[in-house]
Scaffold this motif. Structure first.
Motif, PDB file in Angstrom:
ATOM      1  N   THR A   2      42.077  54.075  34.776  1.00 23.07           N
ATOM      2  CA  THR A   2      42.826  52.910  34.340  1.00 23.07           C
ATOM      3  C   THR A   2      44.094  52.818  35.168  1.00 23.07           C
ATOM      4  O   THR A   2      44.805  53.809  35.341  1.00 23.07           O
ATOM      5  CB  THR A   2      43.205  53.023  32.848  1.00 23.07           C
ATOM      6  OG1 THR A   2      42.011  53.152  32.074  1.00 23.07           O
ATOM      7  CG2 THR A   2      43.959  51.802  32.380  1.00 23.07           C
ATOM      8  N   ILE A   4      47.661  50.872  35.301  1.00 21.70           N
ATOM      9  CA  ILE A   4      48.609  50.074  34.530  1.00 21.70           C
ATOM     10  C   ILE A   4      49.820  49.824  35.414  1.00 21.70           C
ATOM     11  O   ILE A   4      50.280  50.730  36.120  1.00 21.70           O
ATOM     12  CB  ILE A   4      49.029  50.802  33.240  1.00 21.70           C
ATOM     13  CG1 ILE A   4      47.798  51.093  32.379  1.00 21.70           C
ATOM     14  CG2 ILE A   4      50.047  49.981  32.459  1.00 21.70           C
ATOM     15  CD1 ILE A   4      48.057  52.020  31.213  1.00 21.70           C
ATOM     16  N   GLU A  45      46.844  45.598  33.233  1.00 23.44           N
ATOM     17  CA  GLU A  45      45.926  46.728  33.121  1.00 23.44           C
ATOM     18  C   GLU A  45      44.605  46.359  33.794  1.00 23.44           C
ATOM     19  O   GLU A  45      44.015  45.323  33.486  1.00 23.44           O
ATOM     20  CB  GLU A  45      45.700  47.055  31.649  1.00 23.44           C
ATOM     21  CG  GLU A  45      44.884  48.283  31.417  1.00 23.44           C
ATOM     22  CD  GLU A  45      44.849  48.669  29.949  1.00 23.44           C
ATOM     23  OE1 GLU A  45      44.441  49.801  29.677  1.00 23.44           O
ATOM     24  OE2 GLU A  45      45.216  47.859  29.082  1.00 23.44           O
ATOM     25  N   THR A  46      44.159  47.202  34.734  1.00 23.82           N
ATOM     26  CA  THR A  46      42.900  46.979  35.433  1.00 23.82           C
ATOM     27  C   THR A  46      42.129  48.288  35.539  1.00 23.82           C
ATOM     28  O   THR A  46      42.658  49.356  35.240  1.00 23.82           O
ATOM     29  CB  THR A  46      43.121  46.422  36.860  1.00 23.82           C
ATOM     30  OG1 THR A  46      43.772  47.420  37.658  1.00 23.82           O
ATOM     31  CG2 THR A  46      43.956  45.160  36.848  1.00 23.82           C
ATOM     32  N   ASP A  47      40.900  48.194  36.016  1.00 26.44           N
ATOM     33  CA  ASP A  47      40.074  49.381  36.203  1.00 26.44           C
ATOM     34  C   ASP A  47      40.265  50.027  37.567  1.00 26.44           C
ATOM     35  O   ASP A  47      39.886  51.181  37.762  1.00 26.44           O
ATOM     36  CB  ASP A  47      38.595  49.038  36.025  1.00 26.44           C
ATOM     37  CG  ASP A  47      38.256  48.685  34.589  1.00 26.44           C
ATOM     38  OD1 ASP A  47      38.916  49.215  33.674  1.00 26.44           O
ATOM     39  OD2 ASP A  47      37.332  47.876  34.377  1.00 26.44           O
ATOM     40  N   ASP A  48      40.830  49.279  38.526  1.00 27.35           N
ATOM     41  CA  ASP A  48      40.983  49.842  39.865  1.00 27.35           C
ATOM     42  C   ASP A  48      42.183  49.218  40.582  1.00 27.35           C
ATOM     43  O   ASP A  48      42.626  48.125  40.241  1.00 27.35           O
ATOM     44  CB  ASP A  48      39.711  49.656  40.695  1.00 27.35           C
ATOM     45  CG  ASP A  48      39.382  48.196  40.905  1.00 27.35           C
ATOM     46  OD1 ASP A  48      39.890  47.613  41.878  1.00 27.35           O
ATOM     47  OD2 ASP A  48      38.626  47.630  40.084  1.00 27.35           O
ATOM     48  N   ASP A  76      48.842  54.940  38.117  1.00 30.73           N
ATOM     49  CA  ASP A  76      47.430  55.092  38.472  1.00 30.73           C
ATOM     50  C   ASP A  76      46.949  56.439  37.942  1.00 30.73           C
ATOM     51  O   ASP A  76      46.971  57.440  38.635  1.00 30.73           O
ATOM     52  CB  ASP A  76      47.284  55.009  39.995  1.00 30.73           C
ATOM     53  CG  ASP A  76      45.841  55.060  40.466  1.00 30.73           C
ATOM     54  OD1 ASP A  76      44.934  55.090  39.621  1.00 30.73           O
ATOM     55  OD2 ASP A  76      45.629  55.079  41.690  1.00 30.73           O
ATOM     56  N   ARG A  78      44.476  58.841  37.266  1.00 32.04           N
ATOM     57  CA  ARG A  78      43.132  59.052  37.808  1.00 32.04           C
ATOM     58  C   ARG A  78      42.276  60.011  36.992  1.00 32.04           C
ATOM     59  O   ARG A  78      41.053  59.998  37.115  1.00 32.04           O
ATOM     60  CB  ARG A  78      43.244  59.536  39.242  1.00 32.04           C
ATOM     61  CG  ARG A  78      43.917  58.499  40.112  1.00 32.04           C
ATOM     62  CD  ARG A  78      44.156  58.989  41.488  1.00 32.04           C
ATOM     63  NE  ARG A  78      44.793  57.923  42.265  1.00 32.04           N
ATOM     64  CZ  ARG A  78      45.244  58.093  43.478  1.00 32.04           C
ATOM     65  NH1 ARG A  78      45.154  59.270  44.065  1.00 32.04           N
ATOM     66  NH2 ARG A  78      45.805  57.089  44.117  1.00 32.04           N
ATOM     67  N   ASP A  81      41.207  57.683  31.218  1.00 34.11           N
ATOM     68  CA  ASP A  81      41.157  56.230  31.041  1.00 34.11           C
ATOM     69  C   ASP A  81      42.096  55.774  29.928  1.00 34.11           C
ATOM     70  O   ASP A  81      41.757  54.893  29.159  1.00 34.11           O
ATOM     71  CB  ASP A  81      39.729  55.786  30.714  1.00 34.11           C
ATOM     72  CG  ASP A  81      38.813  55.855  31.909  1.00 34.11           C
ATOM     73  OD1 ASP A  81      39.293  55.654  33.036  1.00 34.11           O
ATOM     74  OD2 ASP A  81      37.615  56.107  31.720  1.00 34.11           O
ATOM     75  N   GLN A  82      43.280  56.355  29.836  1.00 36.50           N
ATOM     76  CA  GLN A  82      44.225  55.983  28.784  1.00 36.50           C
ATOM     77  C   GLN A  82      44.685  54.550  28.997  1.00 36.50           C
ATOM     78  O   GLN A  82      45.156  54.184  30.065  1.00 36.50           O
ATOM     79  CB  GLN A  82      45.430  56.922  28.768  1.00 36.50           C
ATOM     80  CG  GLN A  82      46.350  56.649  27.596  1.00 36.50           C
ATOM     81  CD  GLN A  82      47.559  57.575  27.573  1.00 36.50           C
ATOM     82  OE1 GLN A  82      48.046  57.975  28.626  1.00 36.50           O
ATOM     83  NE2 GLN A  82      48.023  57.902  26.394  1.00 36.50           N
ATOM     84  N   ARG A  83      44.521  53.745  27.977  1.00 30.61           N
ATOM     85  CA  ARG A  83      44.882  52.334  28.034  1.00 30.61           C
ATOM     86  C   ARG A  83      46.361  52.165  27.707  1.00 30.61           C
ATOM     87  O   ARG A  83      46.994  53.047  27.135  1.00 30.61           O
ATOM     88  CB  ARG A  83      44.041  51.559  27.016  1.00 30.61           C
ATOM     89  CG  ARG A  83      42.527  51.742  27.139  1.00 30.61           C
ATOM     90  CD  ARG A  83      41.912  50.869  28.199  1.00 30.61           C
ATOM     91  NE  ARG A  83      42.319  49.486  28.099  1.00 30.61           N
ATOM     92  CZ  ARG A  83      41.721  48.562  27.348  1.00 30.61           C
ATOM     93  NH1 ARG A  83      40.663  48.862  26.635  1.00 30.61           N
ATOM     94  NH2 ARG A  83      42.165  47.312  27.331  1.00 30.61           N
TER      95      ARG A  83
END
Length: 108
Positions: A2, A4, A45-48, A76, A78, A81-83
């Motif tokens: 995730t 952010i 917030e994105t996945d990449d 970032d 890595r 996947d903490q939102r």
């Protein structure tokens, strides 16, 4: 993974920036990323990282001005996947209450 980020895009002007900021936020809508706007910027917030950078570029270019200032801070993370909301939840748990205060300065 995730990614952010805290993003602030604004024209360098003494006038109101609300319409220009709205244009930048509209560009984030078109980019299809999750975001939350606050008085000092917008959390994205994105996945990449590629998606994030494309969205930031779109927001920056959406602001029409002779001079545009953009601030970007990236987290970032890595290894997990903490939102974004989970980060706030962790602070609130440690604090023992919501991490907000809606005090009106006119209330004295």
């Amino acid at each position: 993974m995730t990614v952010i980020a805290l993003l602030s895009v604004a024209p360098v002007t003494e006038d109101s920036m609300a319409e220009d900021v709205a244009d930048a936020v509209a560009a984030l809508d078109e980019a299809g990323v999750a975001y939350e706007t606050n008085p000092m910027g917008t959390v994205i917030e994105t996945d990449d990282i590629g998606t994030l950078l494309d969205a930031v570029q779109a927001a920056h270019e959406a602001v029409d001005g002779d001079r545009v200032s953009t601030f970007l801070k990236i987290d970032d993370k890595r290894a997990s996947d903490q939102r974004a909301f989970e980060k706030v939840d962790a602070v609130e748990e440690a604090l023992g209450r919501p991490a907000t205060s809606h005090q009106d300065p006119d209330d004295g």
